[in-house]
Design an enzyme around this catalytic site. Structure first.
Site, PDB file in Angstrom:
ATOM      1  CB  THR A 295      28.815  37.192  -9.362  1.00  0.00           C
ATOM      2  OG1 THR A 295      28.834  37.048  -7.934  1.00  0.00           O
ATOM      3  CG2 THR A 295      30.089  36.583  -9.943  1.00  0.00           C
ATOM      4  CB  ILE A 296      26.907  37.580 -14.077  1.00  0.00           C
ATOM      5  CG1 ILE A 296      27.295  36.158 -13.650  1.00  0.00           C
ATOM      6  CG2 ILE A 296      26.938  37.706 -15.601  1.00  0.00           C
ATOM      7  CD1 ILE A 296      28.720  35.753 -14.014  1.00  0.00           C
TER       8      ILE A 296
ATOM      9  CB  SER B  73      26.079  27.530 -16.612  1.00  0.00           C
ATOM     10  OG  SER B  73      26.655  26.299 -17.040  1.00  0.00           O
ATOM     11  CB  CYS B  74      30.687  29.457 -15.371  1.00  0.00           C
ATOM     12  SG  CYS B  74      29.998  28.550 -13.956  1.00  0.00           S
ATOM     13  CG  ASN B  75      30.910  24.124 -14.607  1.00  0.00           C
ATOM     14  OD1 ASN B  75      32.136  24.010 -14.562  1.00  0.00           O
ATOM     15  ND2 ASN B  75      30.169  24.194 -13.509  1.00  0.00           N
TER      16      ASN B  75
ATOM     17  NE  ARG C 240      31.093  29.043  -7.581  1.00  0.00           N
ATOM     18  CZ  ARG C 240      29.870  28.690  -7.906  1.00  0.00           C
ATOM     19  NH1 ARG C 240      29.415  27.483  -7.603  1.00  0.00           N
ATOM     20  NH2 ARG C 240      29.073  29.520  -8.552  1.00  0.00           N
TER      21      ARG C 240
ATOM     22  CG  HIS D  78      27.400  20.255 -15.787  1.00  0.00           C
ATOM     23  ND1 HIS D  78      27.236  19.434 -14.683  1.00  0.00           N
ATOM     24  CD2 HIS D  78      27.522  21.521 -15.316  1.00  0.00           C
ATOM     25  CE1 HIS D  78      27.275  20.177 -13.595  1.00  0.00           C
ATOM     26  NE2 HIS D  78      27.434  21.443 -13.942  1.00  0.00           N
ATOM     27  N   GLY D  79      25.967  17.855 -19.383  1.00  0.00           N
ATOM     28  CA  GLY D  79      25.965  17.274 -20.725  1.00  0.00           C
ATOM     29  C   GLY D  79      24.769  17.714 -21.547  1.00  0.00           C
TER      30      GLY D  79
ATOM     31  CG  HIS E 205      33.422  25.476 -11.766  1.00  0.00           C
ATOM     32  ND1 HIS E 205      32.727  25.144 -10.640  1.00  0.00           N
ATOM     33  CD2 HIS E 205      32.724  26.499 -12.337  1.00  0.00           C
ATOM     34  CE1 HIS E 205      31.651  25.919 -10.515  1.00  0.00           C
ATOM     35  NE2 HIS E 205      31.634  26.749 -11.541  1.00  0.00           N
TER      36      HIS E 205
ATOM     37  CD  GLN F 153      33.764  30.533  -9.497  1.00  0.00           C
ATOM     38  OE1 GLN F 153      34.684  29.909 -10.021  1.00  0.00           O
ATOM     39  NE2 GLN F 153      33.900  31.148  -8.329  1.00  0.00           N
TER      40      GLN F 153
END
Length: 352
Positions: free
Chosen positions: A14-15, A143-145, A172, A198-199, A224, A306
């Site tokens: 994907t990436i 990461s994407c997020n 997702r 994520h934080g 997302h 994402q």
């Protein structure tokens, strides 16, 4: 440019396939090869694009590639030796093992957000900490997020100061081509124990930001969704906030007259524009959702694609690590232009 940076893609999923195409759209870098474990439709397309294909295990995979009619140029070790820098796009956790190869061969490498921060020691977002990656041997593009959150939080913090950020992420379940992922029929707190990772991941880039995050997975594949709340040190007007967001091409404010009501509309817009793979590399922020109350509380919804939002960050990271561009803003502008980022920002268009 006579001496282009030679980039190897160790992994072409994907990436990896998106980074490869993005590299080839730059005038200061080129792809020397992509690594695959076996022939498949992605290898078939890569071959037709003219990318040299290297096998991770030629002895095992070589006959399979030959049977498929796809020529391999050698092993992934051969590919890495030819490169100035490696972009590791292997599945989550494999990058840590691959690092041993890069160290042995003396090659700098970029890891993706599926790896832990400690694998590289430096986590990267182009706007927030470009300078930290200059000349580094190993860097991790978050990461994407985390990329989406860093872009938005950095822009607002730089302008008004952020006292605290609170984020709810609706993630997702899997990518469109990832049939084994889920959930199929449910909403999953992920993780149940708070806060989510994520934080802390944002803090690997913006360590001074006080942030709490919670996340869940839902049965969708497109994007997302984030609800972002930030307590600000200053008390700007809504228009002042919108003016700041408009300064950053990787932040796309969606006007109401576009009638983009959900993530499917956003992807369809990318399709209508002829974006490669329908990619939305920008944060998709609904302008109607942007609010600032009298206490200086910022709120907004943003959607994050994402599959593609980390692609421009990888390109900028290549420039930083190799030192061919030490000014992060110049690198971002160059990347944005080459990839068409910001070319449909709404303030550049008028309603019909």
């Amino acid at each position: 440019m006579a001496d282009k940076i030679k980039v190897a893609l160790n992994g072409y999923g994907t990436i990896g396939k998106r980074v490869a195409d993005a590299v080839m759209r730059q005038d200061d870098m080129t792809v020397v090869g992509i690594a695959k474990t076996k022939p498949d439709y992605e290898a078939y397309v890569a071959s037709h694009k003219g990318y040299p294909i290297y096998a991770v295990d030629p002895a095992k995979a070589g006959p399979k590639f030959k049977a498929a009619g796809i020529e391999i140029a050698g092993s992934n070790l051969d590919m890495i030796k030819k490169a100035d820098i490696v972009v590791d796009c292997a599945p989550e956790g494999i990058g840590e093992e691959n690092k041993k190869i890069y160290e042995q061969l003396g090659k700098p490498a970029i890891f993706q957000g599926g790896e832990e921060h400690e694998v590289a020691g430096t986590s990267f977002n182009a706007a927030a900490n470009y300078g930290e990656a200059i000349g580094k041997k190993f860097v991790r593009v978050v990461s994407c997020n985390t990329t989406g959150l860093c872009r938005l939080i950095y822009a607002i913090d730089k302008a008004f100061g952020v006292q605290k950020a609170r984020v709810v992420l609706v993630r997702r379940g899997g990518d469109p081509n990832d049939a084994k992922r889920g959930p199929l029929n449910g909403i999953v707190p992920d993780p149940i124990q708070l806060p989510s990772h994520h934080g802390p991941d944002v803090q690997t880039v913006l360590p001074h930001i006080n942030i709490e995050t919670a996340a869940m997975k839902v049965p969708t594949t497109l994007m997302h969704m984030h609800f972002v709340n930030m307590s600000l040190k200053k008390r700007p007007s809504r228009e002042e906030v919108l003016d700041v967001l408009r300064q950053w091409p990787r932040l796309w404010l969606i006007p109401s007259w576009y009638n983009i009501k959900f993530t499917g509309d956003a992807i369809e817009f990318g399709r209508e524009l002829g974006r490669s793979r329908n990619d939305i590399m920008e944060n998709a922020i609904w302008e109607e959702s942007v609010t600032v109350d009298k206490e200086g509380e910022f709120n907004a919804f943003q959607a994050i694609h994402q599959e593609s939002d980390v692609i421009p960050e990888n390109i900028d990271c290549i420039r930083a690590m190799t030192g061919i561009e030490k000014d992060g803003m110049k690198s971002m502008a160059k990347t944005n232009k080459a990839l068409g980022i910001g070319n449909f920002n709404p303030w550049k268009l008028a309603p019909p």
